[in-house]
Design an enzyme around this catalytic site. Structure first.
Site, PDB file in Angstrom:
ATOM      1  N   ASP A 238       3.995  -6.754   7.761  1.00  0.00           N
ATOM      2  CA  ASP A 238       3.800  -5.622   7.431  1.00  0.00           C
ATOM      3  C   ASP A 238       2.804  -5.092   8.488  1.00  0.00           C
ATOM      4  O   ASP A 238       2.176  -5.587   9.511  1.00  0.00           O
ATOM      5  CB  ASP A 238       3.179  -5.692   6.056  1.00  0.00           C
ATOM      6  CG  ASP A 238       2.243  -6.678   5.906  1.00  0.00           C
ATOM      7  OD1 ASP A 238       1.605  -7.277   7.002  1.00  0.00           O
ATOM      8  OD2 ASP A 238       1.886  -7.202   4.610  1.00  0.00           O
TER       9      ASP A 238
ATOM     10  N   ASN B  94      -3.162  -9.783  -6.647  1.00  0.00           N
ATOM     11  CA  ASN B  94      -2.296  -9.345  -7.862  1.00  0.00           C
ATOM     12  C   ASN B  94      -0.911  -9.717  -7.489  1.00  0.00           C
ATOM     13  O   ASN B  94       0.043  -9.279  -8.266  1.00  0.00           O
ATOM     14  CB  ASN B  94      -2.263  -7.841  -7.666  1.00  0.00           C
ATOM     15  CG  ASN B  94      -2.123  -7.124  -6.250  1.00  0.00           C
ATOM     16  OD1 ASN B  94      -1.293  -7.941  -5.396  1.00  0.00           O
ATOM     17  ND2 ASN B  94      -2.034  -5.968  -6.221  1.00  0.00           N
TER      18      ASN B  94
ATOM     19  N   HIS C 199       1.106  -9.726  -4.750  1.00  0.00           N
ATOM     20  CA  HIS C 199       1.790  -9.093  -3.751  1.00  0.00           C
ATOM     21  C   HIS C 199       2.268 -10.161  -2.581  1.00  0.00           C
ATOM     22  O   HIS C 199       1.521 -10.909  -2.391  1.00  0.00           O
ATOM     23  CB  HIS C 199       1.132  -7.674  -3.318  1.00  0.00           C
ATOM     24  CG  HIS C 199       0.107  -7.800  -2.273  1.00  0.00           C
ATOM     25  ND1 HIS C 199      -1.092  -7.225  -2.443  1.00  0.00           N
ATOM     26  CD2 HIS C 199      -0.071  -8.282  -1.113  1.00  0.00           C
ATOM     27  CE1 HIS C 199      -2.069  -7.577  -1.644  1.00  0.00           C
ATOM     28  NE2 HIS C 199      -1.342  -7.990  -0.666  1.00  0.00           N
TER      29      HIS C 199
ATOM     30  N   GLU D 108       3.627  -4.296  -3.387  1.00  0.00           N
ATOM     31  CA  GLU D 108       2.797  -4.404  -4.555  1.00  0.00           C
ATOM     32  C   GLU D 108       3.458  -4.408  -5.851  1.00  0.00           C
ATOM     33  O   GLU D 108       4.572  -4.156  -6.021  1.00  0.00           O
ATOM     34  CB  GLU D 108       1.975  -2.934  -4.427  1.00  0.00           C
ATOM     35  CG  GLU D 108       0.909  -2.743  -3.138  1.00  0.00           C
ATOM     36  CD  GLU D 108      -0.191  -3.600  -3.474  1.00  0.00           C
ATOM     37  OE1 GLU D 108      -0.304  -4.367  -4.019  1.00  0.00           O
ATOM     38  OE2 GLU D 108      -1.430  -3.090  -2.735  1.00  0.00           O
TER      39      GLU D 108
HETATM   40  C1  GLP Z   1      -2.744  -8.438   2.778  1.00  0.00           C
HETATM   41  C2  GLP Z   1      -1.347  -8.724   3.355  1.00  0.00           C
HETATM   42  C3  GLP Z   1      -0.647  -9.776   2.775  1.00  0.00           C
HETATM   43  C4  GLP Z   1      -1.715 -11.171   2.537  1.00  0.00           C
HETATM   44  C5  GLP Z   1      -2.681 -10.770   1.610  1.00  0.00           C
HETATM   45  C6  GLP Z   1      -3.594 -11.574   1.293  1.00  0.00           C
HETATM   46  O1  GLP Z   1      -2.819  -7.331   1.750  1.00  0.00           O
HETATM   47  N1  GLP Z   1      -0.694  -7.638   3.579  1.00  0.00           N
HETATM   48  O2  GLP Z   1       0.460 -10.401   3.771  1.00  0.00           O
HETATM   49  O3  GLP Z   1      -0.814 -12.182   1.922  1.00  0.00           O
HETATM   50  O4  GLP Z   1      -3.546  -9.494   2.079  1.00  0.00           O
HETATM   51  O5  GLP Z   1      -4.703 -11.801   2.211  1.00  0.00           O
HETATM   52  P1  GLP Z   1      -5.652 -13.147   2.366  1.00  0.00           P
HETATM   53  O6  GLP Z   1      -4.925 -14.209   2.854  1.00  0.00           O
HETATM   54  O7  GLP Z   1      -6.810 -12.434   3.361  1.00  0.00           O
HETATM   55  O8  GLP Z   1      -6.154 -13.357   0.972  1.00  0.00           O
END
Ligand code: GLP
Length: 241
Positions: A68, A137, A139, A144
């Site tokens: 992404d 959440n 995702h 989402e």
């Molecule tokens: C972002 C990314 C996800 C990631 C998520 C969790 O929203 N788009 O790919 O898994 O955050 O991030 P973190 O690993 O910093 O908790």
């Protein structure tokens, strides 16, 4: 099928995940890795850099496809996911940057860019290994809660995601409100999926992912349909699983 590895802490989780990815590269030097951003994979990337510097793995033929990107951020912006990948991994190993792919958040025609991204993934026959983090959440990528979307698409970020990701910006106001994300077909077309989850904040989402119903309210729950998923979690994240 989901296999859960519970590791003592973040360091052990990172080592375990890097070993799984390193094994893939040794097995298939031209493999296609689906890669993720966020805090969760940073330790894994550090371990992979160490393994490369120790001469254990060779990225020269590896191709990558990232999940992404924020809409509106150039790859040079220090919060863009292209910048993250360059600085956290690509700049430190012998990967050919022309073999690395991150969705273009500045494309004039995001729909066409999404379709081209899906064609790229399909041309690889799906990734060999897709690395995922998980949002609080539930995702994955930026898919989402609310609906399952198959293709790469533009998404409005949820308030909880904007808040969670604001820690990396000067303020929540600076967090882009939209992103382009690989869709669930692109993710699920991987031959193998590795999801990493660290910390108590992920415990609820992880529990729902593994044990809850398959529902768009928890996008990661779709992983229950995949034949080869490994979840690498630390004790805190797996406390409710
Ligand atoms: C972002 C990314 C996800 C990631 C998520 C969790 O929203 N788009 O790919 O898994 O955050 O991030 P973190 O690993 O910093 O908790």
């Amino acid at each position: 099928m989901i296999t859960l590895y519970v590791e003592e802490n973040y360091e052990a989780l990172s080592r375990r995940t890097a070993d799984l990815i390193g094994a893939e590269i040794i097995h298939n030097p031209s493999c296609v890795l689906g890669l993720a951003t966020g805090s969760s994979p940073i330790g894994t990337y550090d371990c992979l850099i160490k393994d490369y510097k120790d001469g254990k793995i060779d990225f020269s033929k590896v191709k990558t496809v990232n999940l992404d990107e924020y809409i509106g951020l150039e790859g040079t912006h220090d919060q863009s996911y292209r910048y993250f990948m360059n600085t956290q991994l690509f700049d430190h190993v012998n990967i050919d940057k022309s073999n690395t792919n991150v969705p273009d958040g500045t494309a004039k025609d995001i729909k066409a860019a999404g379709e081209a991204y899906d064609e790229l993934i399909a041309s690889f026959g799906g990734t060999d290994v897709q690395l995922l983090g998980i949002g609080e959440n539930g995702h994955i990528g930026f898919n989402e809660p609310g609906e399952f979307v198959a293709g790469t698409h533009i998404v409005d970020l949820s308030e909880s995601t904007i808040l969670a990701n604001s820690r990396l910006f000067n303020s929540a106001d600076e967090v882009p409100r939209q992103a382009i994300t690989m869709g669930l077909h692109g993710i699920m077309s991987a031959k193998k999926i590795i999801l990493i989850a660290s910390g108590e904040k992920k415990a609820e989402a992880l529990s729902k992912t593994i044990n809850g119903p398959i529902t768009p309210d928890v996008p990661a729950s779709i992983l229950q349909l995949h034949p080869n998923v490994v979840i690498v979690a630390d004790k805190a994240a797996s406390s409710k699983a």
